[in-house]
Write a protein that holds these residues in place. Structure first.
Motif, PDB file in Angstrom:
ATOM      1  N   UNK A  27       0.830  -1.214   0.000  1.00 30.13           N
ATOM      2  CA  UNK A  27       0.000   0.000   0.000  1.00 30.13           C
ATOM      3  C   UNK A  27       0.860   1.257   0.000  1.00 30.13           C
ATOM      4  N   UNK A  28       1.973   1.208   0.711  1.00 26.73           N
ATOM      5  CA  UNK A  28       2.877   2.363   0.743  1.00 26.73           C
ATOM      6  C   UNK A  28       3.471   2.609  -0.639  1.00 26.73           C
ATOM      7  N   UNK A  29       3.914   1.524  -1.293  1.00 31.83           N
ATOM      8  CA  UNK A  29       4.505   1.642  -2.631  1.00 31.83           C
ATOM      9  C   UNK A  29       3.490   2.189  -3.629  1.00 31.83           C
ATOM     10  N   UNK A  30       2.253   1.670  -3.574  1.00 32.60           N
ATOM     11  CA  UNK A  30       1.200   2.121  -4.485  1.00 32.60           C
ATOM     12  C   UNK A  30       0.921   3.611  -4.276  1.00 32.60           C
ATOM     13  N   UNK A  31       0.895   4.049  -3.020  1.00 38.34           N
ATOM     14  CA  UNK A  31       0.634   5.459  -2.738  1.00 38.34           C
ATOM     15  C   UNK A  31       1.787   6.336  -3.233  1.00 38.34           C
ATOM     16  N   UNK A  32       3.038   5.857  -3.065  1.00 37.89           N
ATOM     17  CA  UNK A  32       4.192   6.636  -3.534  1.00 37.89           C
ATOM     18  C   UNK A  32       4.204   6.744  -5.059  1.00 37.89           C
ATOM     19  N   UNK A  33       3.770   5.678  -5.737  1.00 32.50           N
ATOM     20  CA  UNK A  33       3.697   5.723  -7.206  1.00 32.50           C
ATOM     21  C   UNK A  33       2.667   6.760  -7.649  1.00 32.50           C
ATOM     22  N   UNK A  34       1.561   6.852  -6.915  1.00 34.92           N
ATOM     23  CA  UNK A  34       0.560   7.889  -7.221  1.00 34.92           C
ATOM     24  C   UNK A  34       1.157   9.274  -7.011  1.00 34.92           C
ATOM     25  N   UNK A  35       1.947   9.430  -5.954  1.00 35.07           N
ATOM     26  CA  UNK A  35       2.616  10.703  -5.701  1.00 35.07           C
ATOM     27  C   UNK A  35       3.550  11.060  -6.858  1.00 35.07           C
ATOM     28  N   UNK A  36       4.297  10.032  -7.318  1.00 32.66           N
ATOM     29  CA  UNK A  36       5.282  10.260  -8.387  1.00 32.66           C
ATOM     30  C   UNK A  36       4.612  10.753  -9.666  1.00 32.66           C
ATOM     31  N   UNK A  37       3.419  10.234  -9.960  1.00 35.16           N
ATOM     32  CA  UNK A  37       2.700  10.623 -11.173  1.00 35.16           C
ATOM     33  C   UNK A  37       2.248  12.083 -11.118  1.00 35.16           C
ATOM     34  N   UNK A  38       2.109  12.606  -9.926  1.00 28.87           N
ATOM     35  CA  UNK A  38       1.581  13.969  -9.785  1.00 28.87           C
ATOM     36  C   UNK A  38       2.626  14.975  -9.304  1.00 28.87           C
ATOM     37  N   UNK A  39       3.788  14.472  -8.880  1.00 30.51           N
ATOM     38  CA  UNK A  39       4.789  15.346  -8.270  1.00 30.51           C
ATOM     39  C   UNK A  39       5.362  16.346  -9.265  1.00 30.51           C
ATOM     40  N   UNK A  40       5.568  17.544  -8.812  1.00 36.52           N
ATOM     41  CA  UNK A  40       6.170  18.608  -9.623  1.00 36.52           C
ATOM     42  C   UNK A  40       7.439  19.065  -8.901  1.00 36.52           C
ATOM     43  N   UNK A  41       8.565  18.402  -9.241  1.00 36.33           N
ATOM     44  CA  UNK A  41       9.826  18.632  -8.543  1.00 36.33           C
ATOM     45  C   UNK A  41      10.813  19.306  -9.481  1.00 36.33           C
ATOM     46  N   UNK A  42      11.477  20.322  -8.975  1.00 34.40           N
ATOM     47  CA  UNK A  42      12.426  21.105  -9.772  1.00 34.40           C
ATOM     48  C   UNK A  42      13.502  20.198 -10.379  1.00 34.40           C
ATOM     49  N   UNK A  43      13.734  20.375 -11.686  1.00 40.49           N
ATOM     50  CA  UNK A  43      14.733  19.580 -12.392  1.00 40.49           C
ATOM     51  C   UNK A  43      14.147  18.385 -13.118  1.00 40.49           C
ATOM     52  N   UNK A  44      12.856  18.124 -12.894  1.00 40.15           N
ATOM     53  CA  UNK A  44      12.193  16.993 -13.553  1.00 40.15           C
ATOM     54  C   UNK A  44      10.876  17.462 -14.152  1.00 40.15           C
ATOM     55  N   UNK A  46       6.973  17.281 -14.874  1.00 40.82           N
ATOM     56  CA  UNK A  46       5.889  16.854 -13.984  1.00 40.82           C
ATOM     57  C   UNK A  46       5.603  15.362 -14.118  1.00 40.82           C
ATOM     58  N   UNK A  47       5.611  14.665 -12.995  1.00 36.08           N
ATOM     59  CA  UNK A  47       5.296  13.240 -12.978  1.00 36.08           C
ATOM     60  C   UNK A  47       6.450  12.338 -13.384  1.00 36.08           C
ATOM     61  N   UNK A  48       7.648  12.891 -13.585  1.00 34.97           N
ATOM     62  CA  UNK A  48       8.775  12.075 -14.052  1.00 34.97           C
ATOM     63  C   UNK A  48       9.892  11.956 -13.008  1.00 34.97           C
ATOM     64  N   UNK A  49       9.676  12.407 -11.790  1.00 30.93           N
ATOM     65  CA  UNK A  49      10.699  12.275 -10.759  1.00 30.93           C
ATOM     66  C   UNK A  49      10.879  10.807 -10.401  1.00 30.93           C
ATOM     67  N   UNK A  50      12.112  10.354 -10.143  1.00 31.74           N
ATOM     68  CA  UNK A  50      12.368   8.943  -9.804  1.00 31.74           C
ATOM     69  C   UNK A  50      11.617   8.532  -8.531  1.00 31.74           C
ATOM     70  N   UNK A  51      11.176   7.266  -8.522  1.00 35.08           N
ATOM     71  CA  UNK A  51      10.442   6.754  -7.360  1.00 35.08           C
ATOM     72  C   UNK A  51      11.302   6.798  -6.106  1.00 35.08           C
ATOM     73  N   UNK A  52      12.620   6.559  -6.281  1.00 34.95           N
ATOM     74  CA  UNK A  52      13.515   6.605  -5.127  1.00 34.95           C
ATOM     75  C   UNK A  52      13.524   7.973  -4.480  1.00 34.95           C
TER      76      UNK A  52
END
Length: 442
Positions: A27-44, A46-52
């Motif tokens: 459940x934690x991994x699934x939630x983090x993957x959802x975060x990754x799809x929506x994350x807007x992080x500088x240098x990446x 939108x949605x392309x930041x590494x899961x790590x």
């Protein structure tokens, strides 16, 4: 995942939920993957930041959130499966949770205190002793009521010297000056011995008397003191007269009849006396019904012998009302809370055992009766009938629906008590008004 229950006593226990990494990781991994799809992080993009990177940023908070969600669901389901009745809400062991290292730990133990009751039994047999009280209104009660009505409807004046039947306005105080209250009281509500001290006095007079000369009920009936104020009235007291109020009696005529019962409801003294007696009897019938039911509840509570988890409930009440009540408040109010809770458990048990249900239609009818009674007391009963549905709907929706739930509980209690009274075949016990008043003082 493992859930265990350690019953510390007959009504308190400890539930432990043990979690391993596999219980929450998916459940934690699934939630983090959802975060990754929506994350807007500088240098990446939108949605392309590494899961790590997402795990480093949000992993701990997501894990805590998912574990709490799992704990709530599993604990709730586990308790629903038990054959005992849970009281209050589980209390988490906060001291143990404070020692958790969320960044490094993979396995966790969570402890919850619970309070419960089980094996509720309320046999309805002849060993339960209770009476169905019936208050008989006699002619003396009718006469006293009429005399009071005549006084209330008469003309008022402020004489210089007091007489029997007057009301005195002034300051009741302790003789040492540590407490006082301004009030009005009727001389006739006192005993003849004490009342005589207040007859023949004028404004500014100071009457001294010991508190022991006032009967217990007179602090309410005559002086109208609250429970808190009664704690001050010990030892020697004084009353300083500020004003004397006298009301001359009204005449027993048609004008008076119309004022009391409405135009042309009664046409002579005999009809008036009959109407007064009927009204008094109806009011006392309601009071005796309430008293009978309360005495029956006490008998059922005593018979059931339900042992509540007192220590747990006091802790839960304090936490549930955090910031609103103190430990001293809980200690003071607990006996009343425990009595109500015990009766609620008995009522629910008897309702289930006898297939008693409070229906929506019952709630509507009981609420209508309550609204009618309230408006009748204000003299507006007949005028409000056309708007009854609106009043009922507004009331039941009040307090975010809690009024409806309270009325539902009240209907169930009515049905349960009616069933119990029928099964036990309570013996009618006729008592006078005076005897009833003495019962209320006990």
């Amino acid at each position: 995942m493992e859930i265990t229950l350690d019953k510390k006593s007959a009504n308190q226990g400890l539930v432990r939920i043990s979690l391993k990494e596999e219980d929450y990781q998916d459940k934690v991994t699934a939630k983090l993957k959802d975060y990754a799809k929506q994350a807007n992080i500088k240098g990446f993009r939108p949605g392309k930041a590494p899961l790590g990177m997402i795990r480093n940023l949000y992993g701990t908070s997501v894990m805590v959130e998912e574990i709490n969600s799992i704990l709530g669901e599993k604990l709730n389901n586990y308790l629903k499966e038990q054959d005992f009745k849970i009281l209050g809400d589980p209390i988490p062991d906060e001291s143990k949770q404070q020692d958790i290292d969320w960044k490094t730990q993979k396995e966790f133990d969570f402890d919850y205190k619970i309070g419960f009751v089980e094996n509720i039994e309320v046999p309805l047999d002849s060993k339960i002793k209770a009476n169905n009280f019936k208050i008989k209104v006699d002619d003396a009660e009718v006469k006293e009521t009429v005399e009071n009505l005549l006084s209330q409807q008469g003309e008022s004046s402020n004489p210089e010297v007091s007489e029997e039947g007057d009301n005195l306005y002034g300051d009741l105080a302790k003789a040492d000056g540590t407490w006082s209250k301004t009030l009005t009281f009727p001389i006739d509500k006192l005993t003849k011995k004490l009342g005589s001290k207040f007859i023949g006095v004028s404004k500014d007079a100071v009457i001294e008397f010991p508190s022991k000369d006032v009967k217990k009920a007179q602090w309410d009936e005559a002086f109208g003191l609250t429970d808190e104020e009664k704690e001050h009235v010990d030892g020697d007291l004084t009353f300083t007269v500020k004003n004397i109020n006298r009301t001359a009696k009204a005449e027993l005529n048609q004008t008076f009849f119309d004022k009391i019962f409405g135009p042309d409801q009664v046409k002579n003294e005999e009809e008036f006396m009959t109407k007064v007696k009927e009204t008094l009897q109806a009011n006392y019938d309601k009071e005796s019904k309430v008293y009978t039911e309360e005495e029956l509840k006490k008998a059922l509570v005593e018979k059931a012998k339900i042992e509540l988890p007192e220590e747990f409930l006091k802790e839960w009440l304090l936490k549930a009302n955090q910031g609103k009540v103190s430990a001293e408040d809980v200690e003071k109010e607990y006996p009343a809370y425990a009595r109500q809770l015990t009766w609620s458990l008995i009522s629910n048990h008897l309702a289930t055992a006898n297939d008693i249900k409070a229906e929506h239609e019952d709630v509507i009818e009981k609420t209508k009766a309550m609204v009618r009674e309230q408006f009748a007391a204000s003299g507006l009963g007949s005028q409000m009938e056309d708007s009854m549905d609106m009043f009922v709907d507004n009331y039941l929706k009040g307090e975010e629906g809690q009024n409806y739930m309270n009325m539902l509980t009240s209907v169930q209690n009515d049905k349960v008590l009616a069933m119990v009274m029928e099964k036990l075949k309570l013996k009618d016990k006729e008592i006078t008004v005076e005897e009833f008043k003495k019962l209320l003082e006990e």
